[in-house]
Motif scaffolding. Structure first.
Motif, PDB file in Angstrom:
ATOM      1  N   THR A 143       0.803  -1.004   0.094  1.00 20.37           N
ATOM      2  CA  THR A 143       0.087   0.519   0.225  1.00 20.37           C
ATOM      3  C   THR A 143       0.965   1.412   0.435  1.00 20.37           C
ATOM      4  OG1 THR A 143      -0.128  -0.345   2.179  1.00 20.37           O
ATOM      5  CG2 THR A 143      -1.525  -1.202   1.286  1.00 20.37           C
ATOM      6  N   PRO A 144       0.664   1.776  -0.594  1.00 20.22           N
ATOM      7  CA  PRO A 144       1.129   3.655  -0.082  1.00 20.22           C
ATOM      8  C   PRO A 144       1.316   4.184   0.493  1.00 20.22           C
ATOM      9  CG  PRO A 144      -1.265   3.681  -1.465  1.00 20.22           C
ATOM     10  CD  PRO A 144      -1.000   2.442  -1.399  1.00 20.22           C
ATOM     11  N   GLY A 145       2.745   5.080   1.578  1.00 14.79           N
ATOM     12  CA  GLY A 145       2.542   4.678   2.782  1.00 14.79           C
ATOM     13  C   GLY A 145       4.008   5.338   3.261  1.00 14.79           C
ATOM     14  N   PRO A 146       4.819   5.908   4.566  1.00 12.55           N
ATOM     15  CA  PRO A 146       5.318   5.156   4.593  1.00 12.55           C
ATOM     16  C   PRO A 146       5.829   3.937   5.147  1.00 12.55           C
ATOM     17  CG  PRO A 146       4.507   6.241   6.494  1.00 12.55           C
ATOM     18  CD  PRO A 146       3.682   6.590   4.882  1.00 12.55           C
ATOM     19  N   ILE A 147       6.670   3.386   5.043  1.00 18.79           N
ATOM     20  CA  ILE A 147       7.260   1.873   6.117  1.00 18.79           C
ATOM     21  C   ILE A 147       7.402   1.814   7.615  1.00 18.79           C
ATOM     22  CG2 ILE A 147       9.240   0.438   5.574  1.00 18.79           C
ATOM     23  CD1 ILE A 147      10.229   0.628   3.527  1.00 18.79           C
ATOM     24  N   ILE A 148       7.639   2.901   8.460  1.00 19.68           N
ATOM     25  CA  ILE A 148       7.740   2.813   8.873  1.00 19.68           C
ATOM     26  C   ILE A 148       7.012   3.883   9.795  1.00 19.68           C
ATOM     27  CG2 ILE A 148       9.035   4.261  11.924  1.00 19.68           C
ATOM     28  CD1 ILE A 148      10.376   1.176  10.171  1.00 19.68           C
ATOM     29  N   PHE A 149       6.049   3.590  10.679  1.00 22.39           N
ATOM     30  CA  PHE A 149       4.578   4.636  11.469  1.00 22.39           C
ATOM     31  C   PHE A 149       5.327   5.090  12.742  1.00 22.39           C
ATOM     32  CE2 PHE A 149       1.274   4.102  14.917  1.00 22.39           C
ATOM     33  CZ  PHE A 149       0.745   5.273  14.934  1.00 22.39           C
ATOM     34  N   ARG A 150       5.262   6.651  12.792  1.00 17.56           N
ATOM     35  CA  ARG A 150       6.077   7.095  13.847  1.00 17.56           C
ATOM     36  C   ARG A 150       4.690   7.587  15.141  1.00 17.56           C
ATOM     37  NH1 ARG A 150       9.513   8.002   9.891  1.00 17.56           N
ATOM     38  NH2 ARG A 150      11.750   7.235  10.508  1.00 17.56           N
ATOM     39  N   GLN A 151       4.895   7.474  16.393  1.00 23.47           N
ATOM     40  CA  GLN A 151       3.829   8.066  16.778  1.00 23.47           C
ATOM     41  C   GLN A 151       4.024   8.501  18.344  1.00 23.47           C
ATOM     42  OE1 GLN A 151       0.879   5.857  19.141  1.00 23.47           O
ATOM     43  NE2 GLN A 151      -1.107   6.949  17.342  1.00 23.47           N
ATOM     44  N   ASP A 152       3.426   9.368  18.971  1.00 27.08           N
ATOM     45  CA  ASP A 152       4.196   9.884  20.262  1.00 27.08           C
ATOM     46  C   ASP A 152       3.996   9.257  21.584  1.00 27.08           C
ATOM     47  OD1 ASP A 152       5.522  11.777  18.633  1.00 27.08           O
ATOM     48  OD2 ASP A 152       4.147  13.128  19.228  1.00 27.08           O
ATOM     49  N   ARG A 153       5.188   8.996  22.012  1.00 30.12           N
ATOM     50  CA  ARG A 153       4.756   8.219  23.533  1.00 30.12           C
ATOM     51  C   ARG A 153       5.187   8.374  24.822  1.00 30.12           C
ATOM     52  NH1 ARG A 153       2.817   3.091  21.819  1.00 30.12           N
ATOM     53  NH2 ARG A 153       1.562   3.014  19.611  1.00 30.12           N
ATOM     54  N   LYS A 154       5.236   8.358  26.000  1.00 29.29           N
ATOM     55  CA  LYS A 154       5.128   8.668  27.208  1.00 29.29           C
ATOM     56  C   LYS A 154       6.506   7.568  28.173  1.00 29.29           C
ATOM     57  CE  LYS A 154       1.935  11.869  29.330  1.00 29.29           C
ATOM     58  NZ  LYS A 154       1.031  11.879  29.974  1.00 29.29           N
ATOM     59  N   GLY A 155       7.537   7.943  28.105  1.00 30.22           N
ATOM     60  CA  GLY A 155       9.012   6.975  28.569  1.00 30.22           C
ATOM     61  C   GLY A 155       8.708   7.649  30.351  1.00 30.22           C
ATOM     62  N   PHE A 156       9.961   7.040  29.911  1.00 28.10           N
ATOM     63  CA  PHE A 156      10.693   7.179  32.302  1.00 28.10           C
ATOM     64  C   PHE A 156      10.265   8.409  32.240  1.00 28.10           C
ATOM     65  CE2 PHE A 156      13.846   8.169  35.246  1.00 28.10           C
ATOM     66  CZ  PHE A 156      13.582   7.397  35.629  1.00 28.10           C
ATOM     67  N   ASN A 157       9.974   8.757  33.509  1.00 32.69           N
ATOM     68  CA  ASN A 157       8.645   9.616  34.246  1.00 32.69           C
ATOM     69  C   ASN A 157       8.373  10.752  33.080  1.00 32.69           C
ATOM     70  OD1 ASN A 157       9.999  11.581  36.511  1.00 32.69           O
ATOM     71  ND2 ASN A 157      11.974  12.204  35.615  1.00 32.69           N
ATOM     72  N   GLY A 158       7.415  10.129  32.803  1.00 37.05           N
ATOM     73  CA  GLY A 158       7.033  11.239  31.884  1.00 37.05           C
ATOM     74  C   GLY A 158       7.660  11.759  30.402  1.00 37.05           C
ATOM     75  N   ARG A 159       8.352  11.699  29.854  1.00 39.85           N
ATOM     76  CA  ARG A 159       9.000  12.320  28.670  1.00 39.85           C
ATOM     77  C   ARG A 159       8.642  11.478  27.462  1.00 39.85           C
ATOM     78  NH1 ARG A 159      15.297  11.088  31.464  1.00 39.85           N
ATOM     79  NH2 ARG A 159      15.360  12.069  33.367  1.00 39.85           N
ATOM     80  N   ARG A 160       8.327  12.664  26.596  1.00 39.62           N
ATOM     81  CA  ARG A 160       7.832  12.029  25.159  1.00 39.62           C
ATOM     82  C   ARG A 160       8.922  11.818  24.481  1.00 39.62           C
ATOM     83  NH1 ARG A 160       2.998  16.485  23.531  1.00 39.62           N
ATOM     84  NH2 ARG A 160       1.985  16.452  25.702  1.00 39.62           N
ATOM     85  N   PHE A 161       8.468  10.539  23.719  1.00 40.34           N
ATOM     86  CA  PHE A 161       9.405  10.274  22.788  1.00 40.34           C
ATOM     87  C   PHE A 161       8.374   9.737  21.764  1.00 40.34           C
ATOM     88  CE2 PHE A 161       8.488   6.174  24.644  1.00 40.34           C
ATOM     89  CZ  PHE A 161       8.460   5.628  23.468  1.00 40.34           C
ATOM     90  N   THR A 162       9.108   9.284  20.720  1.00 43.57           N
ATOM     91  CA  THR A 162       8.354   9.173  19.352  1.00 43.57           C
ATOM     92  C   THR A 162       8.725   7.762  19.007  1.00 43.57           C
ATOM     93  OG1 THR A 162       9.065  10.863  17.883  1.00 43.57           O
ATOM     94  CG2 THR A 162       8.488   9.101  16.924  1.00 43.57           C
TER      95      THR A 162
END
Length: 486
Positions: A326-345
């Motif tokens: 299907t058309p579109g990017p190979i990698i899906f990226r989404q923001d999440r919360k990590g250790f101590n609530g720090r955001r990462f992709t």
């Protein structure tokens, strides 16, 4: 004074401001530095004492090889014993008092073990008793001097914010905090500026919303500045206030100590400053120690590299299949919360036609039309999770830990469950205790979320490397069952 002024959230810095430093060194390197210094001192003491003794007797260039071997052996015995007693811990090393008795006793035992080994191995002809006596007398003197110099350099590095500078948060009432000495706090509870958050003084049977706001601000400050410890200056008899405070700081992955209150301090007046630490009560423990974090991180890096090499053919084939499907990017990226609530992709192989990453994220359901044909295979086999190995290498995730959710779901779950944010006391993982116990896929009800949180909190409270290995092995069998993944 108005209530809004009296009860506002105060963030006070006690002590002179310090200039910023261009770089900082983690305090986790201090134990390795100190143990290396002691090993070097003992090694040099053995070579110098033994070589000098032989030269004075024979006036010939001595054979230093036996003294090198003895120096390394005795150095290892010494640092193993001292390390086991916490002698090299950062909080111990920055205390101004020199640990003369501890160094002397550990070296005395090391010398006895060395003499016993010399007797059992019959190395007298190669290592004379006179050299052993000279070595046993020189080494402790140099160990005292080395430790004293190390403390001086550490104190300077700490004051210049080069090593281990993190503020200490103190939450309390004015009546209790007024009797505390800042220097005692800095000495006995790590280093950094003292930041105070003042609650109402007096009876607090029914905590006000103002106190709740102050506590939320204190917890947010501790998480934002990665504070070393949270200290509570509260009356011990006020159990309702203590429970109220503990509930508001429970989401912070920081150790919390209840300091001796005014009544207890009155009984220990004139005692050594160490009494403050000795009498403090640990009301909340940090999830993992620095040594455990280092061990877990080392294993994560090693296994992630091996896994990437092993799965590289699958990763390449999957990337090609997604691009052709299907058309579109190979990698899906989404923001999440990590250790101590720090955001990462977070990185995943794209398995759906939609790319939701905003305030509204719809969970996948069985037979979801958004899931592509290749995506169904990837989700069922968990191959879509392989790109998260790069998150592990970047330090944002661990191989094992609570699974991170989309930010929209995190906000929703935190409102539904008071202990949900405690999951952020450790790094999120590619797999976890919940997943290897069948808690995979969507969370359609509160019971599903609560069960997953329960399993995640059990993992945090019972962590060990053996448990991580067990989870990784069980995850392989769980993936093969292909349950709850769609």
């Amino acid at each position: 004074m108005s209530d809004s002024t009296e009860f506002r959230n105060e963030v006070n810095a006690i002590g002179p401001a310090r200039a910023a430093t261009p770089f900082r060194i983690s305090e986790s390197v201090v134990p390795y530095l100190l143990s290396t210094i002691d090993l070097s001192i003992i090694f040099l003491s053995s070579v110098v004492a033994g070589g000098s003794y032989d030269w004075l007797l024979s006036h010939e260039l001595p054979n230093l090889l036996p003294y090198c071997a003895i120096g390394i052996l005795s150095g290892l015995l010494y640092i193993l014993r001292m390390g086991g007693k916490g002698h090299y811990n950062f909080t111990e090393a920055i205390r101004p008092r020199l640990e003369i008795s501890r160094i002397a006793s550990c070296w005395f035992i090391t010398a006895l073990l060395l003499a016993l080994l010399a007797f059992l191995l019959k190395i007298g002809p190669s290592y004379s008793r006179g050299a052993l006596v000279a070595f046993s007398m020189l080494a402790p003197l140099l160990l005292f001097a080395g430790r004293s110099l190390a403390k001086t350099f550490l104190a300077a590095a700490v004051s210049n914010k080069v090593i281990g500078w993190r503020p200490i948060v103190v939450i309390g009432v004015p009546g209790e905090f007024a009797a505390l000495r800042e220097q005692s706090l800095l000495t006995e509870f790590s280093t950094g500026d003292v930041k105070t958050f003042m609650l109402r003084d007096g009876d607090a049977t029914n905590a006000s919303s103002v106190d709740a706001t102050i506590l939320n601000s204190a917890a947010a400050f501790a998480r934002r500045h990665d504070c070393r410890e949270i200290l509570l200056a509260l009356p011990w008899a006020d159990t309702k206030r203590l429970d109220f405070v503990r509930n508001h700081i429970s989401a912070t992955p920081t150790a919390a100590w209840l300091l001796p209150d005014a009544n207890v301090r009155a009984l220990t007046r004139g005692a050594a400053p160490e009494c403050l630490r000795a009498l403090a009560i640990n009301v909340q423990s940090a999830p993992l120690s620095e040594a455990q974090c280092l061990m877990k991180r080392s294993v994560d890096i090693a296994l992630a590299v091996v896994a990437l090499l092993f799965f590289s053919p699958i990763i390449a084939i999957t990337a090609i299949a997604i691009k052709l499907d299907t058309p579109g990017p190979i990698i899906f990226r989404q923001d999440r919360k990590g250790f101590n609530g720090r955001r990462f992709t977070i990185f995943k192989f794209r398995s759906m036609t939609s790319q939701e990453n905003g305030p509204t994220v719809s969970q996948a359901t069985r037979g979801d039309p958004r899931v592509t044909e290749i995506g169904r295979i990837l989700r069922a086999t968990s191959v879509d999770e392989l790109p998260q190995l790069f998150n592990v290498l970047r330090g944002e995730m661990s191989l094992v830990g609570p699974r991170p959710h989309a930010l929209a779901h995190d906000d929703q779950f935190e409102q539904m469950l008071s202990n949900y944010a405690v999951r952020q006391h450790v790094k999120p993982g590619i797999t976890g205790w919940a997943q290897c116990n069948g808690a995979r896929g969507a969370t359609p009800s509160l019971d599903h979320i609560a069960e997953r949180v329960r399993l995640d909190l059990w993992y945090i409270n019972n962590w060990s490397m053996k448990l991580d290995v067990k989870i990784l092995v069980r995850t392989l069998f769980e993936v093969m069952k292909q349950r709850n993944a769609y």
